[in-house]
Design a protein around this motif. Structure first.
Motif, PDB file in Angstrom:
ATOM      1  N   ALA A  23      -9.559  -7.769   5.697  1.00  0.00           N
ATOM      2  CA  ALA A  23     -10.029  -6.640   6.503  1.00  0.00           C
ATOM      3  C   ALA A  23     -10.329  -5.426   5.616  1.00  0.00           C
ATOM      4  N   GLY A  24      -9.529  -5.211   4.571  1.00  0.00           N
ATOM      5  CA  GLY A  24      -9.778  -4.112   3.653  1.00  0.00           C
ATOM      6  C   GLY A  24     -11.064  -4.292   2.877  1.00  0.00           C
ATOM      7  N   ALA A  25     -11.340  -5.525   2.472  1.00  0.00           N
ATOM      8  CA  ALA A  25     -12.596  -5.809   1.772  1.00  0.00           C
ATOM      9  C   ALA A  25     -13.792  -5.554   2.679  1.00  0.00           C
ATOM     10  N   GLU A  26     -13.656  -5.864   3.966  1.00  0.00           N
ATOM     11  CA  GLU A  26     -14.732  -5.602   4.929  1.00  0.00           C
ATOM     12  C   GLU A  26     -15.013  -4.109   5.039  1.00  0.00           C
ATOM     13  N   ILE A  27     -13.968  -3.288   5.098  1.00  0.00           N
ATOM     14  CA  ILE A  27     -14.147  -1.827   5.178  1.00  0.00           C
ATOM     15  C   ILE A  27     -14.812  -1.314   3.907  1.00  0.00           C
ATOM     16  N   ALA A  28     -14.343  -1.796   2.748  1.00  0.00           N
ATOM     17  CA  ALA A  28     -14.908  -1.346   1.473  1.00  0.00           C
ATOM     18  C   ALA A  28     -16.375  -1.731   1.348  1.00  0.00           C
ATOM     19  N   LEU A  29     -16.723  -2.900   1.851  1.00  0.00           N
ATOM     20  CA  LEU A  29     -18.103  -3.384   1.748  1.00  0.00           C
ATOM     21  C   LEU A  29     -19.064  -2.503   2.538  1.00  0.00           C
ATOM     22  N   LYS A  30     -18.589  -1.946   3.636  1.00  0.00           N
ATOM     23  CA  LYS A  30     -19.438  -1.053   4.429  1.00  0.00           C
ATOM     24  C   LYS A  30     -19.765   0.219   3.656  1.00  0.00           C
ATOM     25  N   ARG A  31     -18.816   0.692   2.856  1.00  0.00           N
ATOM     26  CA  ARG A  31     -19.041   1.892   2.043  1.00  0.00           C
ATOM     27  C   ARG A  31     -19.798   1.577   0.768  1.00  0.00           C
ATOM     28  N   LEU A  32     -19.541   0.382   0.224  1.00  0.00           N
ATOM     29  CA  LEU A  32     -20.123   0.000  -1.067  1.00  0.00           C
ATOM     30  C   LEU A  32     -20.781  -1.378  -0.912  1.00  0.00           C
ATOM     31  N   PRO A  33     -21.989  -1.415  -0.347  1.00  0.00           N
ATOM     32  CA  PRO A  33     -22.627  -2.698  -0.023  1.00  0.00           C
ATOM     33  C   PRO A  33     -23.022  -3.553  -1.223  1.00  0.00           C
ATOM     34  N   HIS A  34     -22.902  -3.023  -2.437  1.00  0.00           N
ATOM     35  CA  HIS A  34     -23.254  -3.803  -3.631  1.00  0.00           C
ATOM     36  C   HIS A  34     -22.035  -4.533  -4.210  1.00  0.00           C
ATOM     37  N   LEU A  35     -20.920  -4.540  -3.464  1.00  0.00           N
ATOM     38  CA  LEU A  35     -19.728  -5.242  -3.935  1.00  0.00           C
ATOM     39  C   LEU A  35     -19.825  -6.746  -3.691  1.00  0.00           C
ATOM     40  N   LYS A  36     -19.123  -7.472  -4.533  1.00  0.00           N
ATOM     41  CA  LYS A  36     -18.978  -8.919  -4.398  1.00  0.00           C
ATOM     42  C   LYS A  36     -17.512  -9.239  -4.668  1.00  0.00           C
ATOM     43  N   PHE A  37     -16.954 -10.244  -3.979  1.00  0.00           N
ATOM     44  CA  PHE A  37     -15.523 -10.519  -4.109  1.00  0.00           C
ATOM     45  C   PHE A  37     -15.232 -11.979  -4.462  1.00  0.00           C
ATOM     46  N   LEU A  38     -14.225 -12.157  -5.320  1.00  0.00           N
ATOM     47  CA  LEU A  38     -13.600 -13.458  -5.522  1.00  0.00           C
ATOM     48  C   LEU A  38     -12.221 -13.349  -4.902  1.00  0.00           C
ATOM     49  N   MET A  39     -11.939 -14.159  -3.898  1.00  0.00           N
ATOM     50  CA  MET A  39     -10.655 -14.099  -3.206  1.00  0.00           C
ATOM     51  C   MET A  39      -9.805 -15.303  -3.579  1.00  0.00           C
ATOM     52  N   PHE A  40      -8.646 -15.020  -4.170  1.00  0.00           N
ATOM     53  CA  PHE A  40      -7.750 -16.077  -4.625  1.00  0.00           C
ATOM     54  C   PHE A  40      -6.570 -16.200  -3.670  1.00  0.00           C
ATOM     55  N   GLY A  41      -6.356 -17.429  -3.171  1.00  0.00           N
ATOM     56  CA  GLY A  41      -5.255 -17.636  -2.247  1.00  0.00           C
ATOM     57  C   GLY A  41      -5.359 -18.968  -1.534  1.00  0.00           C
ATOM     58  N   ASP A  42      -4.650 -19.075  -0.437  1.00  0.00           N
ATOM     59  CA  ASP A  42      -4.628 -20.298   0.368  1.00  0.00           C
ATOM     60  C   ASP A  42      -5.953 -20.425   1.113  1.00  0.00           C
ATOM     61  N   GLU A  43      -6.765 -21.365   0.699  1.00  0.00           N
ATOM     62  CA  GLU A  43      -8.099 -21.529   1.280  1.00  0.00           C
ATOM     63  C   GLU A  43      -8.045 -21.768   2.783  1.00  0.00           C
ATOM     64  N   ALA A  44      -7.059 -22.534   3.248  1.00  0.00           N
ATOM     65  CA  ALA A  44      -6.945 -22.848   4.671  1.00  0.00           C
ATOM     66  C   ALA A  44      -6.706 -21.586   5.504  1.00  0.00           C
ATOM     67  N   ARG A  45      -6.045 -20.609   4.954  1.00  0.00           N
ATOM     68  CA  ARG A  45      -5.785 -19.356   5.673  1.00  0.00           C
ATOM     69  C   ARG A  45      -6.944 -18.369   5.518  1.00  0.00           C
ATOM     70  N   LEU A  46      -7.577 -18.403   4.362  1.00  0.00           N
ATOM     71  CA  LEU A  46      -8.628 -17.424   4.092  1.00  0.00           C
ATOM     72  C   LEU A  46      -9.947 -17.741   4.806  1.00  0.00           C
ATOM     73  N   LYS A  47     -10.281 -19.003   4.932  1.00  0.00           N
ATOM     74  CA  LYS A  47     -11.569 -19.382   5.526  1.00  0.00           C
ATOM     75  C   LYS A  47     -11.767 -18.829   6.936  1.00  0.00           C
ATOM     76  N   PRO A  48     -10.820 -19.051   7.859  1.00  0.00           N
ATOM     77  CA  PRO A  48     -11.021 -18.514   9.210  1.00  0.00           C
ATOM     78  C   PRO A  48     -11.026 -16.990   9.258  1.00  0.00           C
TER      79      PRO A  48
END
Length: 358
Positions: A23-48
């Motif tokens: 949710a924090g990355a979503e807020i940041a992306l609205k302010r800084l639309p040129h951002l890109k993210f690599l998210m490290f963690g449990d894929e099963a939890r992150l995907k949904p």
């Protein structure tokens, strides 16, 4: 268009992860639309979670991590036994060049140990320091170190001053930030040996640093200088004391406005002003501590923050990347070394300042 910036996120770090991180990355992306993210963690939890934000999902890549670093993990244990953790892999991504910076709201000690091991320190820096900024009467002030180094000698403090000055210059857009050493008084003879020696060195070196001398504890709130330098023990105590005082003040205000019928009426009349007060004191606004002195941008978010606070940590990370923090620090260190070689510090002056001379 701004150049795209890629940031790696320890998606499992923090009290409210991974929901808060996404949710924090979503807020940041609205302010800084040129951002890109690599998210490290449990894929099963992150995907949904990512599926809820199609725009964020389009600029994010999930990289599965089979382990997590817990808040109870000792730094040495995390370093040895959490090599496939979301924190370690997120840091590795910076080392490998896949990301330009890393953010974690996880275990601070583990983050420092892993980041120092993987990224190494910048040449000329003996120890990395934790730096952040806080509200003052004049605006904001940077303070370091906040707990990475319990004991520091004069060289560590001088290095912190150099790095903190660059950090403040980038964060606040100040051409020449003022720098002060935290001490028990402003007189030159006060303080321990390391502080007095560091002050003597900073007064003598020919660098474009506005060194203002010693500052005291009450100068933190006054905003007397733009950068306050101290050892990690003192800095951590000062920071926690300031945070506790702020919470106490808010608690007293709430109690006062609940104390009587007329107090509640007073609250209704002052509601807008109190809202501005809350916003000014909101710790989420100042979330994002930098691990200065590493060969890479590493930002520590408060573990208990929410999505808005985490988005501000992303903003800090972005600004440091975009303004080339590490390149500037390296340039300052080179200038410092040149100044020292051309005009070596007068050891007699340093000894006198430390009160060691006969």
């Amino acid at each position: 268009m701004p150049e795209q910036v890629c940031i790696s996120l320890d998606a499992m770090g923090g009290d409210h992860a991974p929901e808060m991180v996404v949710a924090g990355a979503e807020i940041a992306l609205k302010r800084l639309p040129h951002l890109k993210f690599l998210m490290f963690g449990d894929e099963a939890r992150l995907k949904p979670l990512l599926a809820k934000y199609p725009g964020l999902e389009a600029v994010s890549e999930i990289r599965h991590a089979s382990q997590e670093v817990t808040m109870d993990d000792k730094p040495s244990v995390a370093l040895r036994q959490r090599r496939d953790s979301s924190m370690r892999l997120a840091i590795n991504a910076v080392k490998e060049g896949d990301a330009q910076g890393v953010i974690s709201a996880g275990n601070t000690g583990a983050l420092m140990a892993m980041a120092k091991f993987v990224l190494k320190t910048v040449r000329g820096i003996d120890r990395p320091a934790i730096a952040t900024y806080m509200p003052t009467q004049r605006g904001e002030t940077v303070m370091l170190d906040l707990g990475a180094n319990i004991e520091c000698d004069e060289n560590n403090l001088v290095q912190f001053a150099l790095m903190g000055e660059v950090f403040a210059r980038i964060l606040f857009g100040i051409e020449k930030p003022s720098v002060g050493l935290l001490n028990v008084g402003i007189e030159e003879l006060k303080g321990n040996e390391s502080v007095k020696k560091a002050a003597a060195i900073l007064r003598e070196i020919d660098l474009p640093i506005r060194f203002e001398g010693f500052v005291e504890g009450d100068d933190l709130a006054k905003g007397t200088v733009d950068v306050i330098v101290t050892d990690g023990f003192t800095g951590n105590v000062a920071l926690k004391t300031a945070e506790g005082t702020a919470r106490l003040l808010v608690h007293f205000l709430r109690e006062t406005f609940k104390s009587s019928f007329w107090a509640k009426i007073g609250y209704l009349l002052a509601r807008r002003s109190l809202q501005r007060f809350r916003e000014r004191m909101d710790p989420r606004r100042y979330n994002g501590a930098m691990l200065l002195g590493l060969n890479g941008i590493a930002v520590k978010s408060h573990g208990g923050t929410d999505a808005l606070g985490f988005s501000n940590a992303i903003g800090v990370c972005h600004d440091l990347i975009a303004n080339r923090l590490n390149e500037t620090i390296k340039a300052e260190l080179t200038a410092f070394e040149q100044a020292m070689s051309k005009a070596p510090i007068n050891e007699e002056v340093v000894a006198i300042a430390a009160g060691q001379s006969d």
